[in-house]
Scaffold this motif. Sequence first.
Motif, short mmCIF file in Angstrom:
data_model
loop_
_atom_site.label_atom_id
_atom_site.label_comp_id
_atom_site.label_asym_id
_atom_site.label_seq_id
_atom_site.Cartn_x
_atom_site.Cartn_y
_atom_site.Cartn_z
N LEU A 108 0.86 -1.18 0.00
CA LEU A 108 0.00 0.00 0.00
C LEU A 108 0.90 1.24 0.00
CD1 LEU A 108 -2.56 -1.15 2.73
CD2 LEU A 108 -2.99 -1.01 0.25
N PRO A 109 0.45 2.34 -0.59
CA PRO A 109 1.28 3.54 -0.66
C PRO A 109 1.82 3.97 0.71
CG PRO A 109 -0.66 3.80 -2.03
CD PRO A 109 -0.86 2.53 -1.25
N GLY A 110 3.15 4.05 0.81
CA GLY A 110 3.77 4.50 2.05
C GLY A 110 3.82 3.46 3.16
N LYS A 111 3.38 2.23 2.88
CA LYS A 111 3.31 1.19 3.92
C LYS A 111 4.40 0.12 3.77
CE LYS A 111 -0.38 2.87 5.93
NZ LYS A 111 -0.31 3.42 7.30
N GLU A 112 5.27 0.28 2.79
CA GLU A 112 6.32 -0.70 2.60
C GLU A 112 7.34 -0.63 3.73
OE1 GLU A 112 7.64 3.12 0.72
OE2 GLU A 112 5.81 1.92 0.67
N PRO A 113 8.07 -1.72 3.99
CA PRO A 113 9.11 -1.69 5.03
C PRO A 113 10.12 -0.59 4.75
CG PRO A 113 8.69 -3.94 4.30
CD PRO A 113 7.96 -3.05 3.35
N THR A 114 10.60 0.03 5.79
CA THR A 114 11.62 1.06 5.64
C THR A 114 12.95 0.43 5.23
OG1 THR A 114 12.34 0.91 7.94
CG2 THR A 114 10.51 2.42 7.45
N PHE A 115 13.91 1.26 4.88
CA PHE A 115 15.24 0.77 4.53
C PHE A 115 15.83 -0.03 5.67
CE2 PHE A 115 19.86 1.25 4.72
CZ PHE A 115 20.23 0.74 3.49
N GLU A 116 15.70 0.50 6.89
CA GLU A 116 16.25 -0.18 8.06
C GLU A 116 15.56 -1.52 8.28
OE1 GLU A 116 15.32 2.98 7.96
OE2 GLU A 116 17.28 3.97 8.12
N GLN A 117 14.24 -1.55 8.09
CA GLN A 117 13.50 -2.80 8.28
C GLN A 117 13.90 -3.83 7.22
OE1 GLN A 117 9.58 -1.02 8.20
NE2 GLN A 117 9.27 -1.42 10.39
N ARG A 118 14.14 -3.38 6.01
CA ARG A 118 14.55 -4.31 4.95
C ARG A 118 15.92 -4.91 5.27
NH1 ARG A 118 11.41 -4.28 0.37
NH2 ARG A 118 10.01 -2.51 0.09
N GLN A 119 16.80 -4.09 5.79
CA GLN A 119 18.13 -4.61 6.15
C GLN A 119 18.03 -5.62 7.27
OE1 GLN A 119 20.68 -3.89 4.07
NE2 GLN A 119 18.93 -2.91 3.06
N GLN A 120 17.10 -5.41 8.19
CA GLN A 120 16.91 -6.36 9.28
C GLN A 120 16.29 -7.66 8.75
OE1 GLN A 120 14.98 -4.72 12.71
NE2 GLN A 120 15.07 -6.64 13.86
N LEU A 121 15.36 -7.52 7.79
CA LEU A 121 14.76 -8.70 7.17
C LEU A 121 15.82 -9.52 6.43
CD1 LEU A 121 11.44 -7.18 5.78
CD2 LEU A 121 11.62 -8.96 7.52
N LYS A 122 16.74 -8.81 5.80
CA LYS A 122 17.81 -9.52 5.10
C LYS A 122 18.65 -10.35 6.07
CE LYS A 122 21.78 -9.00 2.03
NZ LYS A 122 22.70 -9.74 2.93
N VAL A 123 18.96 -9.77 7.21
CA VAL A 123 19.77 -10.47 8.20
C VAL A 123 18.99 -11.65 8.79
CG1 VAL A 123 20.86 -10.31 10.47
CG2 VAL A 123 21.18 -8.47 8.79
N GLU A 124 17.75 -11.41 9.19
CA GLU A 124 16.98 -12.42 9.90
C GLU A 124 16.46 -13.53 9.00
OE1 GLU A 124 13.85 -10.49 12.02
OE2 GLU A 124 15.19 -9.70 13.56
N LEU A 125 16.12 -13.20 7.76
CA LEU A 125 15.55 -14.20 6.86
C LEU A 125 16.55 -14.67 5.81
CD1 LEU A 125 12.03 -12.58 6.27
CD2 LEU A 125 12.63 -14.38 7.89
N TYR A 126 17.07 -13.75 5.02
CA TYR A 126 17.94 -14.11 3.90
C TYR A 126 19.29 -14.66 4.38
CZ TYR A 126 20.49 -13.61 -0.52
OH TYR A 126 21.22 -13.85 -1.65
#
Length: 290
Positions: A108-126
């Motif tokens: 949804l517009p403006g509801k995507e994970p932030t840059f910091e959240q994406r980096q955390q997702l990369k660490v925790e999941l990827y």
Amino acid sequence: MSTFQKTSIVISIGLIQAMILMKKLPIIYSAHHASHDFGIFSAGCALSQEQRERYCDLGTDQSVPDNGLTSLVASASRGLVDLNRAPGDKGLFPWKDFGRPEAHEIWLPGKEPTFEQRQQLKVELYDDYHEHIDHLLTERCVGGHDTFVVAWDNTADYIIGSDSQGKAVHMPSIILSNNGDDGLATGQNVSCDSKVLLALGGQLSGELQSVGLPNDVYYNCVFRGGYITQNYTNFTRKDSPYSGANVQSLQVEYNMALTHNQKTLREDVKAIAQLKQAFSKAIERVLRSR
């Protein structure tokens, strides 16, 4: 922030466990697109529940064989981070799904994970997911144990792309890939022995036919193998970090129509079990005969 169960795999094993593993095939299976869970980001996801399920490789968590050393299954949607992309790939954090006739916006517009959240997702999941594969391969190479990595995927029953002549290709029942040339099991940078891929295709076709499932098997047809296939091999990859044993990889992409109603997404439990058993038998025969 993490609400996802971490991938689990036992690396250090005792004597009894080791004896059990000896009966397993030297395979690491990866069902990296199995989940449709967006976790704490669900409220910001623009996809309906049906679209989330269509976007994942629905049913691969059930159909992935368990006759190998381990079967890794994704715990979160590929819409958060795609486990079958290279770390620097622009599609690592997707923005659209594969909807037809037009792809849908994931957020949804403006509801995507932030840059910091994406980096955390990369660490925790990827990173967590790939560290498990790397750790196990490293230990097996140190011990001199050859290993196969099998990427386990499926695709909806539709046009998947074009061949080398530009002709549209409808998804066949099975595509086996090893980063080879279009329609062939051979190529300059194949991730596994072409003879193994061809033998597997023949055995799998026969097993599928024996249980009444569609049995057309293609090689490197549009799908050539993603990051997991390309990365976890030292067969022709000169810069591979793995040494001391042979590491080969291949990708399985099957038509989801084999196991699910394409309109309702209702699963065929029997067909899922038959596909799993057919592949398990086929690859066991191929690897045992080497």
